[in-house]
Design a protein around this motif. Structure first.
Motif, short mmCIF file in Angstrom:
data_model
loop_
_atom_site.label_atom_id
_atom_site.label_comp_id
_atom_site.label_asym_id
_atom_site.label_seq_id
_atom_site.Cartn_x
_atom_site.Cartn_y
_atom_site.Cartn_z
N ALA A 229 -20.89 -28.86 40.19
CA ALA A 229 -19.70 -29.63 40.53
C ALA A 229 -19.97 -31.13 40.49
O ALA A 229 -19.06 -31.92 40.18
N ALA A 230 -21.20 -31.54 40.78
CA ALA A 230 -21.52 -32.97 40.78
C ALA A 230 -21.53 -33.57 39.38
O ALA A 230 -21.52 -34.78 39.22
N LEU A 231 -21.55 -32.72 38.35
CA LEU A 231 -21.62 -33.19 36.96
C LEU A 231 -20.37 -32.84 36.18
O LEU A 231 -20.36 -32.86 34.95
N ALA A 232 -19.28 -32.54 36.89
CA ALA A 232 -18.09 -32.01 36.24
C ALA A 232 -17.31 -33.06 35.45
O ALA A 232 -16.60 -32.73 34.50
N GLY A 233 -17.41 -34.33 35.84
CA GLY A 233 -16.56 -35.36 35.25
C GLY A 233 -16.70 -35.50 33.74
O GLY A 233 -15.70 -35.47 33.01
N GLU A 234 -17.91 -35.67 33.26
CA GLU A 234 -18.13 -35.85 31.83
C GLU A 234 -17.73 -34.60 31.05
O GLU A 234 -17.21 -34.69 29.94
N LEU A 235 -17.99 -33.43 31.64
CA LEU A 235 -17.63 -32.20 30.95
C LEU A 235 -16.11 -32.07 30.85
O LEU A 235 -15.59 -31.61 29.82
N ALA A 236 -15.40 -32.48 31.90
CA ALA A 236 -13.94 -32.44 31.85
C ALA A 236 -13.40 -33.34 30.74
O ALA A 236 -12.45 -32.99 30.02
N THR A 237 -14.01 -34.51 30.58
CA THR A 237 -13.59 -35.43 29.51
C THR A 237 -13.84 -34.80 28.15
O THR A 237 -12.99 -34.88 27.24
N ALA A 238 -15.00 -34.17 27.98
CA ALA A 238 -15.32 -33.52 26.72
C ALA A 238 -14.38 -32.35 26.44
O ALA A 238 -13.92 -32.14 25.31
N ARG A 239 -14.08 -31.60 27.48
CA ARG A 239 -13.21 -30.42 27.32
C ARG A 239 -11.82 -30.82 26.84
O ARG A 239 -11.20 -30.11 26.03
N ALA A 240 -11.34 -31.95 27.32
CA ALA A 240 -10.01 -32.41 26.91
C ALA A 240 -9.95 -32.68 25.41
O ALA A 240 -8.89 -32.56 24.80
N GLY B 57 -34.73 -33.02 46.99
CA GLY B 57 -35.20 -34.38 47.21
C GLY B 57 -34.59 -35.02 48.45
O GLY B 57 -34.69 -36.23 48.64
N GLY B 58 -33.95 -34.20 49.29
CA GLY B 58 -33.46 -34.72 50.56
C GLY B 58 -32.02 -35.19 50.56
O GLY B 58 -31.56 -35.79 51.53
N ASP B 59 -31.24 -34.91 49.48
CA ASP B 59 -29.86 -35.38 49.48
C ASP B 59 -28.88 -34.36 50.06
O ASP B 59 -27.67 -34.58 50.09
N GLY B 60 -29.43 -33.21 50.52
CA GLY B 60 -28.59 -32.25 51.21
C GLY B 60 -27.68 -31.42 50.34
O GLY B 60 -26.75 -30.79 50.82
N ARG B 61 -27.93 -31.38 49.04
CA ARG B 61 -27.04 -30.65 48.12
C ARG B 61 -27.59 -29.28 47.74
O ARG B 61 -27.47 -28.84 46.61
N GLY B 62 -28.20 -28.59 48.67
CA GLY B 62 -28.60 -27.23 48.37
C GLY B 62 -30.10 -27.02 48.28
O GLY B 62 -30.56 -26.00 47.80
N GLY B 63 -30.89 -27.99 48.73
CA GLY B 63 -32.33 -27.78 48.77
C GLY B 63 -32.67 -26.78 49.85
O GLY B 63 -31.85 -26.41 50.70
N CYS C 288 -16.34 -23.00 34.98
CA CYS C 288 -16.48 -22.59 36.37
C CYS C 288 -17.57 -23.46 37.00
O CYS C 288 -18.67 -23.59 36.45
N LEU C 289 -17.24 -24.07 38.14
CA LEU C 289 -18.16 -24.98 38.80
C LEU C 289 -19.01 -24.24 39.83
O LEU C 289 -18.50 -23.40 40.59
N PHE C 290 -20.30 -24.55 39.85
CA PHE C 290 -21.16 -24.01 40.90
C PHE C 290 -21.62 -25.12 41.84
O PHE C 290 -21.40 -26.28 41.59
N ARG C 291 -22.21 -24.70 42.95
CA ARG C 291 -22.51 -25.59 44.08
C ARG C 291 -21.21 -26.30 44.47
O ARG C 291 -21.15 -27.51 44.64
N SER C 292 -20.17 -25.47 44.60
CA SER C 292 -18.83 -25.94 44.92
C SER C 292 -18.28 -25.11 46.07
O SER C 292 -18.55 -23.90 46.17
N ASP C 293 -17.48 -25.74 46.93
CA ASP C 293 -16.82 -25.03 48.04
C ASP C 293 -15.44 -24.53 47.65
O ASP C 293 -14.74 -23.95 48.48
N ALA C 294 -15.02 -24.75 46.42
CA ALA C 294 -13.68 -24.39 45.99
C ALA C 294 -13.50 -22.87 45.97
O ALA C 294 -14.45 -22.11 45.77
N ALA C 295 -12.27 -22.45 46.16
CA ALA C 295 -11.97 -21.02 46.17
C ALA C 295 -12.25 -20.38 44.82
O ALA C 295 -12.53 -19.17 44.74
N ASP C 296 -12.12 -21.18 43.75
CA ASP C 296 -12.41 -20.64 42.42
C ASP C 296 -13.78 -21.08 41.91
O ASP C 296 -14.06 -21.00 40.71
#
Length: 569
Positions: free
Chosen positions: A153-164, A63-69, A173-181
């Motif tokens: 990676a853009a949706l990680a916040g809520e999942l991190a809260t749930a995981r806790a 949709g033009g936001d530059g996140r992997g289209g 494991c996060l995808f569409r991420s530049d992290a080494a892991d």
């Protein structure tokens, strides 16, 4: 049941008792499945093996936001990516066959590759809607005992809260991420080859959670053979797609309507799937034109909104590259339009046909059944009717005791087929499956020609003054009024009649003419006009005695109208 490949037997251990399953029927020759099968082989790998790996499989559009289209993968490239991710799941994350893997992301090629990777390793996909919050994710994680997750990676916040709160979720494991892991970095180091786990045809492949309900979500369990069964019934006999088709639409892949329509069905015939991260009506129209899409899947509300946008474009004189002068977007590539997810009003069907010349294919499905089981083709479409049982399925309309009701009488829809309801450790199994049949919770009648005609959800029937009134029928009449954009009808308590019909209406712009009067006077005049219009369209006793104007209506992320929220209010 066949010998399982699952080392983690949680899913098999928590299936309903066998005597609570619906009867399963495999009437068609193409539904005779072998004991061992992994659905990714038939849907993805076979195209490469047959020398057709160069065909385009999936296209990404952000949709033009530059996140992997702009991703455009062939079948060979999608297979290679799925294999890399499968290797990550096994060697880096320690996934074993039968583990539940939560998938969290918008509709993207990477999400599709993750889904196939989970199939390949013999794990169980638990896809979740992108808009779910931590509380809702926690319910899913706890219910399905999810141990691993692949998350955008853009949706990680809520999942991190749930995981806790739910430590059963061990690895994320996060995808569409530049992290080494991140998944991309891990996958880059992996082989593009992977030997699919030799799953049994009745090993669980996915647990789909129902949408639009209150209380604890219900997890529906579907096998590898179920995934292929839905590809060999409705798409073959009703949709009749081709390998040169380009599929597009709005439902999330976490919704079984979207999983089938935007991934399984196109790949089952070697076609192309356009996966839109943003699929609102104003984004869907230009995407159809851009990708020259031929098959569209979306909900009735979206079709109405697209008509409004097309009409607005024509009114403003927007440029067109299509055959229809003045239209804002060129839809000339479209040849199939599918409506599901909620009832299709006759007015919406006609509005779309008048605007585009295309007859919609309507269908009813259920998360419990995995996909559509009553439908029609364009040639057999009939306004107001859903259609007839899809080849491979059987359907009846029954009373509370499971007996067929007379022709033309309203009863409960009961369905049998190669798929059926198996709730994950849930007592509600006993309510959905009775006498061996799946009771979908829909009220239907069968007309003189054998067409199944939708009335309402069984809990949406309104009893007023001794009359049974189907809310969707009133909604269909309301939608034919020129000033009504959207509406919802519910029954509200009334001392005299038990219940009365109340309509919540979203108006089109400038529908109220308050010239020379107050807005309140304009609204009052419009309410009476709408009531009189409905009286003249359907039986007068069905008209809404109360009308409330709203700016919007409550809907789920999949577009389903949440009438229960209006009743609660």
């Amino acid at each position: 049941m066949h010998r399982t490949a699952h080392l983690d037997t949680f899913a098999r251990d928590h299936l309903p008792p066998r005597d609570q399953w619906p009867e399963l029927v495999f009437d068609l020759p193409e539904l005779q499945f072998p004991e061992r099968m992994n659905c990714s082989q038939d849907l993805l790998d076979r195209w490469v093996a047959e020398g057709q790996g160069g065909r385009t499989a999936v296209i990404g559009d952000d949709g033009g936001d530059g996140r992997g289209g702009g991703i455009r993968w062939t079948y060979a490239e999608l297979q290679a990516q799925a294999n890399r991710i499968a290797n990550v799941l096994v060697s880096e994350l320690g996934v074993v066959p039968g583990n539940r893997v939560l998938l969290r992301g918008a509709n993207t090629p990477q999400m599709a590759a993750c889904w196939f990777a989970v199939m390949k390793v013999g794990a169980i996909a638990v896809a979740t809607m992108p808009l779910l919050r931590a509380k809702e994710l926690g319910q899913v994680i706890e219910k399905a005992r999810v141990s691993h997750a692949l998350c955008d990676a853009a949706l990680a916040g809520e999942l991190a809260t749930a995981r806790a709160q739910f430590p059963v979720l061990e690895r994320v494991c996060l995808f569409r991420s530049d992290a080494a892991d991140g998944l991309e970095a891990l996958a880059e180091r992996q082989s593009t080859s992977f030997e699919n786990v030799d799953t049994a045809s009745d090993d669980c492949a996915l647990i789909a959670f129902t949408s639009g309900t209150t209380g604890q979500p219900k997890g529906t369990m579907h096998f590898h053979r179920d995934v292929l069964a839905i590809c060999r019934c409705w798409p073959v006999h009703c949709l009749r797609a081709r390998s040169d088709d380009v599929f597009i639409g709005s439902p999330p892949l976490a919704f079984t309507f979207g999983l089938g329509g935007l991934l399984l069905f196109p790949l089952s015939v070697g076609a192309t799937a356009v996966l839109l991260e943003k699929a609102s009506p104003d984004a869907l129209l230009p995407a159809i034109e851009k990708h020259r899409a031929t098959v569209c899947f979306t909900a009735p509300t979206s079709y109405r909104a697209m008509v409004a946008a097309i009409t607005a474009g024509a009114t403003s004189g927007a440029a067109s590259t299509g055959a229809d002068s003045g239209k804002a977007h060129d839809l000339s590539s479209l040849r199939k339009c599918v409506s599901a997810g909620e009832a299709l009003p006759a007015a919406t069907r006609q509005l779309w046909k008048d605007t585009t010349g295309l007859e919609m294919i309507d269908g009813i499905g259920a998360t419990e059944m995995l996909h559509i089981f009553v439908s029609h083709t364009e040639e057999t479409a009939r306004p107001g009717a859903t259609g007839k049982p899809v080849p491979g399925y059987r359907a009846r309309v029954v009373d509370d005791e499971g007996r067929d009701v007379p022709q033309g009488s309203v009863g409960k829809l009961a369905v049998l087929g190669p798929t059926g309801c198996r709730y994950l450790a849930d007592d509600r199994q006993l309510k959905y499956v009775k006498h061996g049949w799946n009771l979908t919770g829909d009220a239907y009648l069968i007309d003189a020609d054998g067409y199944f005609v939708y009335q309402a959800r069984t809990d949406d029937m309104i009893i007023s003054g001794g009359y049974n009134i189907a809310g969707p029928e009133v909604e269909s009449a309301l939608l034919a009024h020129p000033g009504v954009a959207e509406c919802a009808v519910v029954g509200v308590p009334d001392e005299e009649r038990g219940q009365v019909v109340k309509a919540f209406v979203v108006l089109k712009p400038n529908a109220i003419d308050a010239t020379g009067a107050t807005r309140a006077a304009g609204e009052a005049a419009l309410i009476k006009e709408i009531q009189d219009f409905v009286k003249a369209t359907i039986a007068p006793y069905k008209y809404p005695r109360a009308i409330e104007f709203r700016a919007s209506l409550p809907r789920t992320e999949t577009g389903k109208l949440q009438r229960f929220r209006l009743r609660e209010q």
